[in-house]
Design a protein around this motif. Structure first.
Motif, PDB file in Angstrom:
ATOM      1  N   ARG A  87       0.853  -1.159   0.014  1.00 17.55           N
ATOM      2  CA  ARG A  87       0.118  -0.108  -0.001  1.00 17.55           C
ATOM      3  C   ARG A  87       0.957   1.388  -0.072  1.00 17.55           C
ATOM      4  NH1 ARG A  87      -2.818   1.028   4.750  1.00 17.55           N
ATOM      5  NH2 ARG A  87      -1.335  -0.154   5.575  1.00 17.55           N
ATOM      6  N   LEU A  88       0.400   2.392  -0.662  1.00 17.68           N
ATOM      7  CA  LEU A  88       1.129   3.661  -0.671  1.00 17.68           C
ATOM      8  C   LEU A  88       1.637   3.934   0.611  1.00 17.68           C
ATOM      9  CD1 LEU A  88      -0.523   5.305  -3.647  1.00 17.68           C
ATOM     10  CD2 LEU A  88       1.661   4.714  -3.477  1.00 17.68           C
ATOM     11  N   GLN A  89       0.656   3.744   1.648  1.00 19.54           N
ATOM     12  CA  GLN A  89       1.025   4.149   3.015  1.00 19.54           C
ATOM     13  C   GLN A  89       2.338   3.546   3.567  1.00 19.54           C
ATOM     14  OE1 GLN A  89      -1.810   3.329   1.676  1.00 19.54           O
ATOM     15  NE2 GLN A  89      -3.451   4.434   2.598  1.00 19.54           N
ATOM     16  N   GLU A  90       2.840   2.622   3.085  1.00 22.61           N
ATOM     17  CA  GLU A  90       4.006   1.762   3.509  1.00 22.61           C
ATOM     18  C   GLU A  90       5.146   2.606   3.016  1.00 22.61           C
ATOM     19  OE1 GLU A  90       3.863  -2.576   3.679  1.00 22.61           O
ATOM     20  OE2 GLU A  90       1.941  -2.089   2.432  1.00 22.61           O
ATOM     21  N   CYS A  91       5.039   3.576   2.280  1.00 22.12           N
ATOM     22  CA  CYS A  91       6.432   4.563   1.772  1.00 22.12           C
ATOM     23  C   CYS A  91       6.196   5.441   2.956  1.00 22.12           C
ATOM     24  CB  CYS A  91       6.187   4.915   0.525  1.00 22.12           C
ATOM     25  SG  CYS A  91       7.399   6.260  -0.039  1.00 22.12           S
ATOM     26  N   LEU A  92       7.386   5.754   3.631  1.00 22.67           N
ATOM     27  CA  LEU A  92       7.131   6.701   4.763  1.00 22.67           C
ATOM     28  C   LEU A  92       7.452   8.257   4.360  1.00 22.67           C
ATOM     29  CD1 LEU A  92       8.913   4.642   7.575  1.00 22.67           C
ATOM     30  CD2 LEU A  92       6.537   4.821   7.158  1.00 22.67           C
ATOM     31  N   HIS A  93       7.986   8.342   3.214  1.00 23.19           N
ATOM     32  CA  HIS A  93       8.492   9.529   2.707  1.00 23.19           C
ATOM     33  C   HIS A  93       7.344  10.293   1.864  1.00 23.19           C
ATOM     34  CE1 HIS A  93      12.388   8.479   3.440  1.00 23.19           C
ATOM     35  NE2 HIS A  93      12.479   7.483   3.124  1.00 23.19           N
ATOM     36  N   LEU A  94       6.003   9.577   1.515  1.00 18.99           N
ATOM     37  CA  LEU A  94       4.929  10.277   0.835  1.00 18.99           C
ATOM     38  C   LEU A  94       4.091  10.760   1.857  1.00 18.99           C
ATOM     39  CD1 LEU A  94       3.744   7.378  -1.831  1.00 18.99           C
ATOM     40  CD2 LEU A  94       4.719   9.521  -2.351  1.00 18.99           C
ATOM     41  N   GLU A  95       3.652  12.171   1.239  1.00 24.96           N
ATOM     42  CA  GLU A  95       2.947  12.944   2.064  1.00 24.96           C
ATOM     43  C   GLU A  95       1.336  12.428   2.062  1.00 24.96           C
ATOM     44  OE1 GLU A  95       3.552  15.492   3.733  1.00 24.96           O
ATOM     45  OE2 GLU A  95       5.698  15.769   3.320  1.00 24.96           O
ATOM     46  N   SER A  96       0.527  12.726   3.006  1.00 22.48           N
ATOM     47  CA  SER A  96      -0.614  12.158   3.051  1.00 22.48           C
ATOM     48  C   SER A  96      -1.505  12.665   2.087  1.00 22.48           C
ATOM     49  CB  SER A  96      -1.373  12.574   4.445  1.00 22.48           C
ATOM     50  OG  SER A  96      -1.446  13.783   4.876  1.00 22.48           O
TER      51      SER A  96
END
Length: 265
Positions: free
Chosen positions: A40-49
Motif C-alpha cells: 500500500r502507498l501508506q507503507e512509503c514513509l516519505h509520501l505526504e498524506s
C-alpha cells in the motif's frame, strides 16, 4: 490525473532513494508491488498524506493470478455444462462413471464433474486446469497421425513459436543440463516412455500430457565443445485436439512441475 495502471506511473511520485523502509529493495520494486496489490502507498514513509490520498483512487491494481484464473475459468465452466460425458469418452480417450469424466494427464487421473470442477490426488496446477477444460470441450478427437512436428508448425502466428522457445524449450534444456536425472524422473513419475532415438538425438522420450496430445522430447547431451540440444515435437493432429493457447499454457505448467521436482534433488 489519469488512472495509474503500471509501475512507472507510480514510480514518478516516489522519492527514488531506495531507503528500503517499506520492506522492498528499491522504489521501482515498491511501485510494482503497489500495482500488484502486494503493498500500500501508506507503507512509503516519505509520501505526504495528501499525495497518498490523491493517488490511491487512481491506481488500477493488477488482478492476482487467482483472479486471472477465475476470469478465464468462468466462461469455460459455463460452456462445460453442455458436454455429454458418455458420448465424449472415445473423442477424448477418457473414461466415464457416475457423472465423472476421468482424463489422464502424464499418467495421473484427473477427475472432472459436470460443472467443470477438477479433482485429483496430485497437486492441481492452475496452468493445467484451463487446457484440460479446453481439451474436453473443444477437442476434435482426431486420431494420432504419427507425424512429429515442432510447435511452430502448429501455429500460423510466429509469436507463439517465439514464446514457446523462450518459455519452455530453452528453460527445459537448461534444467535438463543441470539435473541429468530429470529424464529418469519424467519416465518414473510422469509415465514417460523412451522410444527409438529421433532427430539425431541421444535420448527420445514421449510424454502424454493429454490422451490425444503426446509430446516428443529429444535431447542431445553436451560434449566438450558442443552445447547440448533439446527440441520438443507434437503429433501433427495436435492443432485440432488442443488450441495453441492451451497447448502453450499446458507446457509452461509442465515446466513448473519439472522445476519443482528438480529443486528437490
Amino acid at each position: 490525473m489519469s488512472k495509474l495502471d503500471n509501475p512507472l506511473e507510480v514510480y514518478k511520485f516516489l522519492p527514488k532513494i531506495n531507503c528500503k523502509l517499506c520492506g522492498v529493495a528499491t522504489c521501482l520494486a515498491f511501485a510494482a508491488a503497489v500495482i500488484k496489490g502486494e503493498k500500500r502507498l501508506q507503507e512509503c514513509l516519505h509520501l505526504e498524506s495528501n499525495i497518498i490520498e490523491e493517488l490511491d483512487g487512481k491506481i488500477i491494481k493488477q488482478p492476482t493470478p487467482e483472479e486471472q484464473l477465475k476470469k478465464i475459468l468462468e466462461p469455460l465452466q459455463r460452456e462445460f455444462v453442455r458436454v455429454d460425458f458418455a458420448s465424449s469418452v472415445k473423442r477424448l480417450g477418457a473414461t466415464h462413471s457416475k457423472d465423472i469424466l476421468t482424463v489422464k494427464i502424464l499418467g495421473k487421473d484427473f477427475k472432472v464433474d459436470s460443472e467443470g470442477n477438477v479433482i485429483s490426488d496430485c497437486h492441481i496446477n492452475p496452468w493445467v486446469m484451463v487446457p484440460l477444460l479446453n481439451y474436453i470441450i473443444y477437442s476434435a478427437g482426431k486420431d494420432l497421425t504419427g507425424k512429429w512436428v515442432p510447435f511452430r508448425e502448429l501455429s500460423k502466428e510466429n509469436v507463439w513459436g517465439t514464446y514457446f522457445l523462450h518459455k519452455f524449450e530453452t528453460p527445459l534444456k537448461q534444467l535438463t543440463d543441470t539435473y541429468p536425472d530429470l529424464i529418469e524422473d519424467m519416465i518414473g513419475i510422469f509415465g514417460g516412455k523412451q522410444v527409438e532415438n529421433s532427430f539425431d538425438s541421444d535420448i527420445s522420450l514421449v510424454l502424454q500430457p493429454l490422451p490425444k496430445v503426446p509430446m516428443l522430447i529429444c535431447y542431445t547431451k553436451p560434449e566438450e565443445d558442443i552445447e547440448s540440444k533439446l527440441n520438443v515435437f507434437f503429433d501433427s493432429s495436435t492443432e485440432v485436439n488442443l488450441n495453441i493457447d492451451s497447448l502453450y499454457r499446458l507446457c509452461v505448467g509442465l515446466l513448473m512441475m519439472f522445476q519443482k521436482i528438480a529443486s528437490r534433488h
